[in-house]
Write a protein that holds these residues in place. Sequence first.
Motif, short mmCIF file in Angstrom:
data_model
loop_
_atom_site.label_atom_id
_atom_site.label_comp_id
_atom_site.label_asym_id
_atom_site.label_seq_id
_atom_site.Cartn_x
_atom_site.Cartn_y
_atom_site.Cartn_z
N VAL A 29 0.74 -1.28 -0.11
CA VAL A 29 -0.03 -0.09 0.06
C VAL A 29 0.76 1.29 -0.09
CG1 VAL A 29 -1.87 1.36 1.08
CG2 VAL A 29 -2.05 -1.18 0.91
N PRO A 30 1.81 1.59 0.76
CA PRO A 30 2.41 2.76 0.88
C PRO A 30 3.50 2.49 -0.22
CG PRO A 30 3.27 1.31 2.68
CD PRO A 30 2.07 0.52 2.19
N LEU A 31 4.13 1.55 -0.79
CA LEU A 31 4.95 1.40 -1.78
C LEU A 31 4.36 1.55 -3.30
CD1 LEU A 31 7.11 -1.75 -0.55
CD2 LEU A 31 7.64 0.72 -0.50
N MET A 32 3.16 1.82 -3.26
CA MET A 32 2.44 2.21 -4.48
C MET A 32 2.48 3.59 -4.69
SD MET A 32 -0.35 -0.80 -5.30
CE MET A 32 -1.06 -0.82 -3.97
N ALA A 33 3.09 4.37 -3.81
CA ALA A 33 3.03 5.94 -3.75
C ALA A 33 3.99 6.19 -4.91
CB ALA A 33 3.24 6.59 -2.64
N ASP A 34 4.03 7.47 -5.37
CA ASP A 34 4.99 7.90 -6.25
C ASP A 34 6.15 8.39 -5.80
OD1 ASP A 34 3.24 8.11 -8.89
OD2 ASP A 34 1.91 9.23 -7.34
N ILE A 35 6.05 8.92 -4.34
CA ILE A 35 7.26 9.28 -3.65
C ILE A 35 6.75 8.63 -2.34
CG2 ILE A 35 8.59 10.99 -2.47
CD1 ILE A 35 7.45 13.04 -4.59
N VAL A 36 8.04 7.54 -1.99
CA VAL A 36 7.95 6.92 -0.77
C VAL A 36 8.99 7.29 0.41
CG1 VAL A 36 7.94 4.66 0.51
CG2 VAL A 36 7.01 5.08 -1.83
N LEU A 37 8.55 8.06 1.55
CA LEU A 37 9.56 8.48 2.45
C LEU A 37 9.38 7.51 3.65
CD1 LEU A 37 8.36 12.16 2.63
CD2 LEU A 37 10.04 11.22 1.09
N ALA A 38 10.57 7.27 4.49
CA ALA A 38 10.44 6.34 5.43
C ALA A 38 11.26 7.19 6.59
CB ALA A 38 11.19 5.06 5.14
N SER A 39 10.83 6.90 7.76
CA SER A 39 11.52 7.21 8.98
C SER A 39 12.83 6.30 9.40
CB SER A 39 10.66 7.12 10.36
OG SER A 39 10.25 6.02 10.60
N GLU A 40 13.67 6.86 10.02
CA GLU A 40 15.06 6.22 10.20
C GLU A 40 14.64 4.73 11.03
OE1 GLU A 40 18.32 9.46 10.58
OE2 GLU A 40 17.20 9.13 12.20
N ASP A 41 13.55 4.68 11.81
CA ASP A 41 13.47 3.45 12.41
C ASP A 41 12.26 2.46 11.60
OD1 ASP A 41 11.09 5.05 12.77
OD2 ASP A 41 10.61 4.48 14.91
N ALA A 42 11.99 3.02 10.46
CA ALA A 42 11.14 1.84 9.75
C ALA A 42 11.86 1.00 9.21
CB ALA A 42 10.71 2.92 8.46
N TRP A 43 11.20 -0.10 8.99
CA TRP A 43 11.58 -1.28 8.28
C TRP A 43 10.27 -2.08 7.55
CZ3 TRP A 43 9.10 -5.42 10.69
CH2 TRP A 43 8.90 -5.27 12.14
N PHE A 44 10.59 -2.71 6.68
CA PHE A 44 9.67 -3.56 5.70
C PHE A 44 9.72 -5.07 6.03
CE2 PHE A 44 10.28 0.51 3.81
CZ PHE A 44 9.06 1.03 3.78
#
Length: 287
Positions: free
Chosen positions: A138-153
């Motif tokens: 869902v978030p990865l289908m965006a045109d611009i994907v920003l992530a916080s430093e503590d994010a992981w997938f």
Amino acid sequence: MVKRARFSEYKDRYANYRFELSEEGILFMQCHTDGDSLVWDWKAHDDMADAFADVAGDREIKVLIHTGTGANYNANWGLLPDGSMPAEPIYQAMPGSRGQWKLDEKAWYNRNLMFNVLNVDVPVISAVNGPCNIHSEVPLMADIVLASEDAWFQDVAHFPRGQVPGDGQHVIWNFLVGHNRGRYLLLTGKKLGAREALDWGAVAEVHPKDQLLDRAWELAYELAKRPPMVLRYTRQLFTHELKRAFLDQMGQGIGLETYAQREFFPFGGGMEPLDRAWDDKPWSQSR
């Protein structure tokens, strides 16, 4: 197929999705449960599909910012406070054809979720505010994907627990990072940190958590300066190949996943139950 929608009609419709609309036409969509990180259950799952249908049908907006709340973007399984499963599990085992109809209904919502996100006809900015191990497409289908430093997938909901990774995971990861990396991530349950996701090309920027939304708004304000039709047709141009990939592969993935769930329900077939919180030690302890 989405239908015409207006902000005033859907802004208060969903318990788990908060909407705000700026004067510039920037729609802010925030996932939450009671003001904290989203708890992923069937209602949140189904409502997300409907919520994106409303957003896709709103022709007054110019940019969408999509994000989560609190410690994680989408990683809470819907466990009770003590970490146990509810008495009536989220993924409830149902005998015979009733169970098959329930699985088919959830597959229907799942397909709608994927294509409703892609049917949003304005530029989409995702701000992944923390860990995301459920429906990361869902978030990865965006045109611009920003992530916080503590994010992981991570995709712990499927293969690591004994289930076919068909909920769009098999499409988005191979599309973004290539077949070898995508298959490796899905088969091993790899925990992909924000910086490594940046190196892999899955996200565009990584920021400190307290600066993430400021950057999303900065980008959104800049995008919103463009004419509405330029914004809409650019999004259509950018989503064309991704829509093709989902159209070619989504039905097969969900079909195989649904068929294999005859072994999945009740907990069996080597499947790990959803009995741990998102921040517990992962299934693959080395990642």
